[in-house]
Design an enzyme around this catalytic site. Structure first.
Site, PDB file in Angstrom:
ATOM      1  CG  HIS A 231      -1.996   1.268   1.050  1.00 58.28           C
ATOM      2  ND1 HIS A 231      -3.110   1.251   0.450  1.00 58.28           N
ATOM      3  CD2 HIS A 231      -1.506   3.060   1.969  1.00 58.28           C
ATOM      4  CE1 HIS A 231      -3.944   2.448   0.087  1.00 58.28           C
ATOM      5  NE2 HIS A 231      -2.711   3.214   2.094  1.00 58.28           N
ATOM      6  NE  ARG A 331      -5.126  -3.307 -10.577  1.00 61.16           N
ATOM      7  CZ  ARG A 331      -3.453  -2.882 -10.850  1.00 61.16           C
ATOM      8  NH1 ARG A 331      -3.844  -1.713 -10.991  1.00 61.16           N
ATOM      9  NH2 ARG A 331      -2.251  -3.488 -10.688  1.00 61.16           N
ATOM     10  NE  ARG A 367      -6.920  -7.651 -13.953  1.00 66.81           N
ATOM     11  CZ  ARG A 367      -6.406  -7.150 -13.520  1.00 66.81           C
ATOM     12  NH1 ARG A 367      -4.808  -6.895 -13.043  1.00 66.81           N
ATOM     13  NH2 ARG A 367      -6.594  -6.678 -12.096  1.00 66.81           N
ATOM     14  CG  ASP A 480      -0.479 -11.707  -8.920  1.00 69.43           C
ATOM     15  OD1 ASP A 480      -0.622 -12.000  -8.080  1.00 69.43           O
ATOM     16  OD2 ASP A 480      -1.832 -11.065  -9.968  1.00 69.43           O
ATOM     17  NE  ARG A 490      -0.327  -8.585  -5.882  1.00 67.83           N
ATOM     18  CZ  ARG A 490      -1.020  -7.910  -6.475  1.00 67.83           C
ATOM     19  NH1 ARG A 490      -1.735  -9.315  -7.546  1.00 67.83           N
ATOM     20  NH2 ARG A 490      -1.282  -6.958  -6.845  1.00 67.83           N
ATOM     21  CB  CYS A 527      -0.688  -3.728 -17.218  1.00 60.31           C
ATOM     22  SG  CYS A 527      -0.995  -4.794 -17.010  1.00 60.31           S
TER      23      CYS A 527
HETATM   24  C1  PEP Z   1       0.075  -7.361 -11.630  1.00 61.00           C
HETATM   25  O1  PEP Z   1      -0.485  -8.626 -11.430  1.00 61.00           O
HETATM   26  O2  PEP Z   1       0.714  -7.065 -11.720  1.00 61.00           O
HETATM   27  C2  PEP Z   1      -1.189  -6.951 -11.945  1.00 61.00           C
HETATM   28  C3  PEP Z   1      -0.889  -5.533 -12.858  1.00 61.00           C
HETATM   29  O3  PEP Z   1      -2.134  -6.939 -11.706  1.00 61.00           O
HETATM   30  P1  PEP Z   1      -2.812  -7.165 -10.248  1.00 61.00           P
HETATM   31  O4  PEP Z   1      -1.727  -5.678  -9.687  1.00 61.00           O
HETATM   32  O5  PEP Z   1      -4.214  -6.109 -10.316  1.00 61.00           O
HETATM   33  O6  PEP Z   1      -2.692  -8.020 -10.038  1.00 61.00           O
HETATM   34 MG    MG Z   2      -1.964  -9.076 -10.966  1.00 58.56          MG
END
Ligand code: PEP
Ligand code: MG
Length: 591
Positions: A231, A331, A367, A480, A490, A527
């Site tokens: 965060h 998103r 997405r 991810d 993560r 991304c």
């Molecule tokens: C990622 O996993 O890098 C991504 C862009 O998707 P999110 O952060 O929404 O899981």
């Molecule tokens: Mg992701």
């Protein structure tokens, strides 16, 4: 769908396109200083008088450090000899909290923040709350315990009421913590507001800590824990504040010590002369101003295009990414949050149309729903899984609820028809070629022209070439992909060093994907949060990435960083990073 006859694998088979040179190991580079140690709790031997963490939001800024005060633990209850005096003490603590929140509201300029603070002050000023506190003292509790008991009662009532009131429980908890702290003679927990600029330090920042963070006062952030997708990191990038996370040694600094924070390299210099801080900040502002001057589409110094795109969650975010060439990640989870039922086709189509309509003639990559694990959605009623990050999330949900994907694709197609945007659709959490093929078929069946998949799972990165036989583009979700490559949650603060996007193993997977894109002549974007790092951007391009998607604040520095490097330079830097021993050496080599 089975693979077509694939050439047999042999140990001699190159990992990537043999025509692309970036994987050739570079000669030992004299710019890599062997004295540089790994990231972590250490002070940085390469820079005397400095600490090192992970830089997650670029820029240079400094000032005296102040810590986020933590919630004090309740001590053992003490006997109350004078109940009237004790009750007055407890009520006075409430009044002090009201006064502090009102002061903050008066100082704040951002409308939402002012409203939040005023609403919280009103809650603390509630006569019923004061009476309950007095009653609790009357029942024999000392001031802090009476406050604790009174807030506990209110909390239960709010929760039982449901709806709006239930959503205010976090505000109530914050008030309780502040009032208890005042009763105990401790600083109110949360972000300090001393009325001058300072560097905020904390173990980690929670969303509640940061609601009233004032960027006029906070020059930079340094946290002991937190990773590149924490965060703290996301907030810092959104506010354009330099930030360093995973820097445990910051705990040892006494309040008031002047530091200079480099949110790009992750180095925090300690005991710096304030005049030097001012000079460094001025120079950095000048660099940023220069970067903002570089406008237009992203390209390397020798003119190779690298599309610079924005990440959004709804139409409201569009203004922040106005400088982008389009949207690289829309998103869609936001629309599904806090819902007891899935939004219908018409509602979804309208939400998507509002975004697409703002982007005539520009590209937008939307997405499909990425629910599960760190993005739980209550309407799905997903059964508890022992390990949700490895469970039914992202595209995997379509195995159980295919109608969700069908409705969403139909809504996207409807919105695309009603606007002039260049819409592409991608799926999250794809692991196999069969999944990619099935998703692409569903996208085309809905009448949409372009299908892509995110590369977030190592299995998908390793088979990027096969996936590209099914889809039109790939987009690497480094948040991810780091998590799954390093088997490190993560959201974990203590494993942040493993989640550093400069980890050579992560870069190796990106290289595989980039090479597959080059070989297929199809675009490969990034991304995840890694795309927002201006030092890493040329490396990613050198690894074969053709677009970078990020928050609006990050665009100018990334655009300027690319404009300074030729494509052969990017390839050279990519080799340096890829063959470094660890993330710190990779950064140093490239910097
Ligand atoms: C990622 O996993 O890098 C991504 C862009 O998707 P999110 O952060 O929404 O899981
Ligand atoms: Mg992701």
């Amino acid at each position: 769908m089975p693979d077509p006859a694939a050439p047999p694998l042999s140990p001699a088979e190159p990992a990537i396109d043999p025509a692309a040179p970036p994987l050739a190991e570079p000669a030992i580079d004299p710019t890599i200083d062997p004295a540089i140690g790994p990231a972590g709790p250490v002070s940085d031997p390469a820079v005397p008088g400095s600490l090192r963490g992970i830089g997650v939001s670029p820029g240079l800024a400094g000032g005296p450090v102040l810590r986020v005060a933590e919630v004090p633990a309740l001590p053992e209850p003490t006997p109350v000899t004078e109940p009237a005096v004790e009750a007055d003490r407890a009520v006075a603590a409430l009044a002090e909290v009201v006064a502090e929140l009102t002061r903050r509201a008066d100082r704040a300029t951002e409308r939402t923040l002012v409203d939040v603070l005023r609403a919280q002050a009103m809650m603390a000023d509630d006569p019923v709350l004061r009476d309950t506190v007095r009653d609790q003292v009357g029942a024999g509790l000392d001031a802090p315990h009476a406050v604790d008991a009174a807030f506990a009662g209110h909390r239960t009532a709010f929760e039982a009421a449901g709806g709006y009131l239930a959503e205010r429980v976090a505000d109530l908890d914050d008030l309780r913590n502040r009032t208890v702290a005042v009763c105990l003679g401790r600083p109110m927990p949360g972000v300090p507001s001393p009325g001058h600029r300072y560097v905020l330090t904390a173990r980690d920042l929670a969303p509640a800590d940061t609601v009233d963070l004032d960027p006029e006062q906070v020059a930079a952030l340094v946290t002991e824990e937190g990773g590149p997708t924490s965060h703290t990191a996301i907030l810092a990038r959104a506010l354009g504040l330099p930030a360093v996370v995973a820097c445990p040694a910051v705990r040892e600094l006494s309040e008031g010590t002047v530091v200079l924070v480099d949110g790009g390299t992750g180095v925090v210099r300690v005991g710096v002369d304030p005049a030097e801080v001012t000079a460094a900040e001025t120079a950095d502002r000048a660099r940023l101003a220069e970067a903002v001057e570089v406008t237009g589409p992203g390209r390397t110094a020798d003119g190779r295009p690298v599309a610079l795109l924005g990440n959004i969650g709804s139409a409201r975010d569009l203004a922040a990414v106005a400088g982008a060439e389009g949207i690289g990640l829309f998103r869609t989870e936001l629309l599904f949050l806090d819902r007891s039922r899935e939004p219908g086709l018409a509602e979804q189509a309208e939400a998507y149309r509002r975004v697409f309509a703002e982007l005539p003639g520009r590209r937008v990559v939307i997405r499909t729903l990425d629910a599960g694990a760190d993005k739980p959605l209550s309407f799905l009623n997903q059964p508890d899984e022992p390990n949700p990050a490895l469970g039914v999330r992202g595209l995997r949900l379509a195995r159980q609820r295919p109608e969700l994907l069908r409705t969403q694709l139909a809504a996207i197609a409807e919105a695309a028809r009603r606007t002039g945007a260049e819409v592409s659709v991608m799926a999250p959490m794809v692991a196999t070629r069969a999944e990619a093929a099935e998703f692409a078929a569903a996208v085309y069946a809905a009448g949409l022209p372009r299908a892509g998949v995110m590369i977030e799972v190592p299995a998908a990165a390793l088979r990027a070439g096969q996936l590209l036989e099914e889809v039109d583009f790939l987009s690497i979700g480094t948040n991810d992909l780091s998590q799954y490559t390093f088997a490190a949650d993560r959201q974990s603060g203590v494993l942040a060093d493993l989640l550093d996007p400069w980890q050579p193993a992560l870069l190796r997977l990106i290289a595989e994907v980039g090479a597959a894109g080059r070989a297929a002549g199809k675009p490969v974007g990034v991304c995840g949060e890694a795309a927002a790092d201006p030092l890493l951007a040329p490396v990613l391009v050198g690894l074969g990435v053709t677009s970078l998607s990020m928050s609006g604040r990050a665009l100018p520095r990334v655009r300027a960083a690319l404009a300074q490097r030729s494509y052969p330079d990017c390839e050279r830097l990519a080799r340096l990073a890829l063959y470094a021993d660890d993330p710190v050496r990779a950064r140093e080599a490239v910097a």
